[in-house]
Design a protein around this motif. Structure first.
Motif, PDB file in Angstrom:
ATOM      1  N   GLY A   1       0.813  -1.204   0.000  1.00 55.28           N
ATOM      2  CA  GLY A   1       0.000   0.000   0.000  1.00 55.28           C
ATOM      3  C   GLY A   1       0.851   1.261   0.000  1.00 55.28           C
ATOM      4  O   GLY A   1       0.547   2.230  -0.716  1.00 55.28           O
ATOM      5  N   ALA A   2       1.936   1.244   0.784  1.00 52.49           N
ATOM      6  CA  ALA A   2       2.834   2.401   0.839  1.00 52.49           C
ATOM      7  C   ALA A   2       3.495   2.642  -0.512  1.00 52.49           C
ATOM      8  O   ALA A   2       3.650   3.784  -0.960  1.00 52.49           O
ATOM      9  N   TRP A   3       3.890   1.570  -1.175  1.00 49.90           N
ATOM     10  CA  TRP A   3       4.514   1.666  -2.502  1.00 49.90           C
ATOM     11  C   TRP A   3       3.558   2.326  -3.492  1.00 49.90           C
ATOM     12  O   TRP A   3       3.942   3.201  -4.272  1.00 49.90           O
TER      13      TRP A   3
ATOM     14  N   LEU B   1      -5.507   3.084  -6.935  1.00 53.09           N
ATOM     15  CA  LEU B   1      -5.027   1.708  -6.842  1.00 53.09           C
ATOM     16  C   LEU B   1      -4.687   1.354  -5.395  1.00 53.09           C
ATOM     17  O   LEU B   1      -4.960   0.241  -4.931  1.00 53.09           O
ATOM     18  N   ALA B   2      -4.083   2.294  -4.677  1.00 56.68           N
ATOM     19  CA  ALA B   2      -3.763   2.069  -3.271  1.00 56.68           C
ATOM     20  C   ALA B   2      -5.027   1.860  -2.454  1.00 56.68           C
ATOM     21  O   ALA B   2      -5.106   0.957  -1.603  1.00 56.68           O
ATOM     22  N   LEU B   3      -6.048   2.684  -2.715  1.00 58.94           N
ATOM     23  CA  LEU B   3      -7.317   2.552  -2.001  1.00 58.94           C
ATOM     24  C   LEU B   3      -7.975   1.220  -2.328  1.00 58.94           C
ATOM     25  O   LEU B   3      -8.515   0.540  -1.439  1.00 58.94           O
ATOM     26  N   CYS B   4      -7.916   0.835  -3.587  1.00 60.46           N
ATOM     27  CA  CYS B   4      -8.496  -0.437  -4.021  1.00 60.46           C
ATOM     28  C   CYS B   4      -7.830  -1.605  -3.288  1.00 60.46           C
ATOM     29  O   CYS B   4      -8.513  -2.508  -2.791  1.00 60.46           O
ATOM     30  N   TRP B   5      -6.511  -1.578  -3.211  1.00 59.79           N
ATOM     31  CA  TRP B   5      -5.775  -2.654  -2.531  1.00 59.79           C
ATOM     32  C   TRP B   5      -6.145  -2.729  -1.059  1.00 59.79           C
ATOM     33  O   TRP B   5      -6.423  -3.806  -0.536  1.00 59.79           O
TER      34      TRP B   5
ATOM     35  N   LEU C   1      -5.213   0.688 -14.911  1.00 57.26           N
ATOM     36  CA  LEU C   1      -4.851   2.008 -14.400  1.00 57.26           C
ATOM     37  C   LEU C   1      -3.373   2.283 -14.636  1.00 57.26           C
ATOM     38  O   LEU C   1      -2.592   1.354 -14.841  1.00 57.26           O
ATOM     39  N   PRO C   2      -2.970   3.546 -14.585  1.00 61.27           N
ATOM     40  CA  PRO C   2      -1.544   3.877 -14.773  1.00 61.27           C
ATOM     41  C   PRO C   2      -0.674   3.200 -13.716  1.00 61.27           C
ATOM     42  O   PRO C   2      -1.077   3.069 -12.558  1.00 61.27           O
ATOM     43  N   ALA C   3       0.505   2.753 -14.127  1.00 60.81           N
ATOM     44  CA  ALA C   3       1.423   2.095 -13.200  1.00 60.81           C
ATOM     45  C   ALA C   3       1.996   3.117 -12.220  1.00 60.81           C
ATOM     46  O   ALA C   3       2.143   4.292 -12.554  1.00 60.81           O
ATOM     47  N   PRO C   4       2.302   2.687 -10.987  1.00 64.32           N
ATOM     48  CA  PRO C   4       2.883   3.618 -10.013  1.00 64.32           C
ATOM     49  C   PRO C   4       4.271   4.084 -10.434  1.00 64.32           C
ATOM     50  O   PRO C   4       5.027   3.333 -11.048  1.00 64.32           O
ATOM     51  N   LEU C   5       4.578   5.339 -10.122  1.00 63.22           N
ATOM     52  CA  LEU C   5       5.903   5.866 -10.389  1.00 63.22           C
ATOM     53  C   LEU C   5       6.881   5.265  -9.389  1.00 63.22           C
ATOM     54  O   LEU C   5       6.559   5.101  -8.215  1.00 63.22           O
ATOM     55  N   ILE C   6       8.059   4.944  -9.846  1.00 60.22           N
ATOM     56  CA  ILE C   6       9.051   4.311  -8.976  1.00 60.22           C
ATOM     57  C   ILE C   6      10.214   5.262  -8.729  1.00 60.22           C
ATOM     58  O   ILE C   6      10.792   5.814  -9.670  1.00 60.22           O
ATOM     59  N   ASN C   7      10.524   5.490  -7.468  1.00 63.51           N
ATOM     60  CA  ASN C   7      11.663   6.310  -7.093  1.00 63.51           C
ATOM     61  C   ASN C   7      12.209   5.808  -5.764  1.00 63.51           C
ATOM     62  O   ASN C   7      11.647   4.911  -5.144  1.00 63.51           O
ATOM     63  N   ARG C   8      13.311   6.371  -5.335  1.00 60.84           N
ATOM     64  CA  ARG C   8      13.954   5.909  -4.111  1.00 60.84           C
ATOM     65  C   ARG C   8      13.070   6.118  -2.889  1.00 60.84           C
ATOM     66  O   ARG C   8      13.147   5.380  -1.907  1.00 60.84           O
ATOM     67  N   TRP C   9      12.200   7.139  -2.939  1.00 63.15           N
ATOM     68  CA  TRP C   9      11.309   7.403  -1.813  1.00 63.15           C
ATOM     69  C   TRP C   9      10.260   6.309  -1.684  1.00 63.15           C
ATOM     70  O   TRP C   9       9.821   6.011  -0.568  1.00 63.15           O
TER      71      TRP C   9
ATOM     72  N   SER D   1       8.199   2.288   1.717  1.00 62.87           N
ATOM     73  CA  SER D   1       7.656   0.929   1.804  1.00 62.87           C
ATOM     74  C   SER D   1       8.369   0.133   2.889  1.00 62.87           C
ATOM     75  O   SER D   1       7.729  -0.562   3.686  1.00 62.87           O
ATOM     76  N   LEU D   2       9.706   0.235   2.923  1.00 63.46           N
ATOM     77  CA  LEU D   2      10.471  -0.456   3.963  1.00 63.46           C
ATOM     78  C   LEU D   2      10.129   0.080   5.352  1.00 63.46           C
ATOM     79  O   LEU D   2      10.014  -0.680   6.317  1.00 63.46           O
ATOM     80  N   THR D   3       9.944   1.391   5.435  1.00 63.76           N
ATOM     81  CA  THR D   3       9.578   1.997   6.716  1.00 63.76           C
ATOM     82  C   THR D   3       8.224   1.489   7.190  1.00 63.76           C
ATOM     83  O   THR D   3       8.051   1.138   8.368  1.00 63.76           O
ATOM     84  N   MET D   4       7.255   1.444   6.284  1.00 64.49           N
ATOM     85  CA  MET D   4       5.929   0.965   6.640  1.00 64.49           C
ATOM     86  C   MET D   4       5.972  -0.502   7.065  1.00 64.49           C
ATOM     87  O   MET D   4       5.293  -0.905   8.021  1.00 64.49           O
ATOM     88  N   PHE D   5       6.786  -1.294   6.380  1.00 62.65           N
ATOM     89  CA  PHE D   5       6.932  -2.704   6.749  1.00 62.65           C
ATOM     90  C   PHE D   5       7.468  -2.833   8.171  1.00 62.65           C
ATOM     91  O   PHE D   5       6.930  -3.607   8.977  1.00 62.65           O
TER      92      PHE D   5
END
Length: 222
Positions: free
Chosen positions: A23-25, A34-38, A148-156, A161-165
């Motif tokens: 979800g964080a990703w 997409l995050a809300l759907c998940w 739906l459009p794919a999520p943008l990927i960056n270092r943040w 995501s790791l922080t949320m985990f």
């Protein structure tokens, strides 16, 4: 018993943090819908599993003729989360690789289901509908994600995501499960819960089934 311990892949303490990281990703990738759907789909599936356990603990709503007591949380979480995890991780890869990742995730979740039955944590009649429910969540999400459009990927995205985990791991979501007993007793008005016929329970093999605020200690495991 090393093989039996592989079922811990589907444990609340593992799959819920992974689901939160997914979800964080998606949030950091600015795919809000997409995050809300998940989140909604996964939460809905978890609620169904929890309600089936509460119903059995409070009202013994199993089906003895097919040896069904309640849905398997391990089987559901494995089927719901693992395929989506591989789908998200392989988001920048070709469509064929993403599809292969989803299939691999489903195979892994099926393996967890087989082990649950093999080591008598759950019966076939409990694992099959749980896997079906989890697969409905994961494949439903994948179908929506493909439109739906794919999520943008960056270092943040990776960092968040790791922080949320880690945050979810620190909150110890597995501690929620024993409180299902308290909920079942409150709603049913019973003094004691109906006990599982299984000699061991994958959620916590040594955890005695008892209300959190009670001195009740039955002899059989939860």
């Amino acid at each position: 018993m090393m093989i039996a311990q592989l079922v811990d892949i589907g444990h609340t303490a593992v799959m819920v943090p992974v689901a939160a990281a997914i979800g964080a990703w998606l949030v950091m990738g600015r795919t809000w819908r997409l995050a809300l759907c998940w989140c909604l789909m996964f939460a809905a599936g978890l609620s169904i599993v929890a309600m089936s356990k509460i119903a059995f603990l409070g009202w013994e709503t199993g089906i003895p003729s097919i040896d069904f007591q309640a849905l398997s949380g391990h089987a559901f979480r494995s089927a719901a989360v693992i395929p989506v995890f591989f789908f998200v991780v392989l988001q920048v890869a070709q469509a064929s690789w993403r599809a292969a990742g989803v299939v691999f995730g489903m195979v892994v979740s099926l393996g967890v289901g087989v082990l649950l039955v093999r080591f008598q944590f759950h019966t076939v009649s409990e694992v099959i509908p749980s896997l079906a429910l989890g697969s409905t969540v994961s494949l439903g999400f994948v179908r929506v994600a493909n439109k739906l459009p794919a999520p943008l990927i960056n270092r943040w995205s990776v960092l968040f995501s790791l922080t949320m985990f880690l945050v979810m791991c620190g909150l110890k979501p597995s501690k929620i499960s024993p409180h299902l007993v308290d909920v079942a007793l409150y709603l049913s008005g019973r003094d004691y819960p109906h006990l599982w016929s299984r000699q061991q329970d994958v959620q916590s093999p040594r955890l005695v089934c008892r209300p959190a605020n009670s001195s009740f200690r039955p002899a059989r495991s939860y």
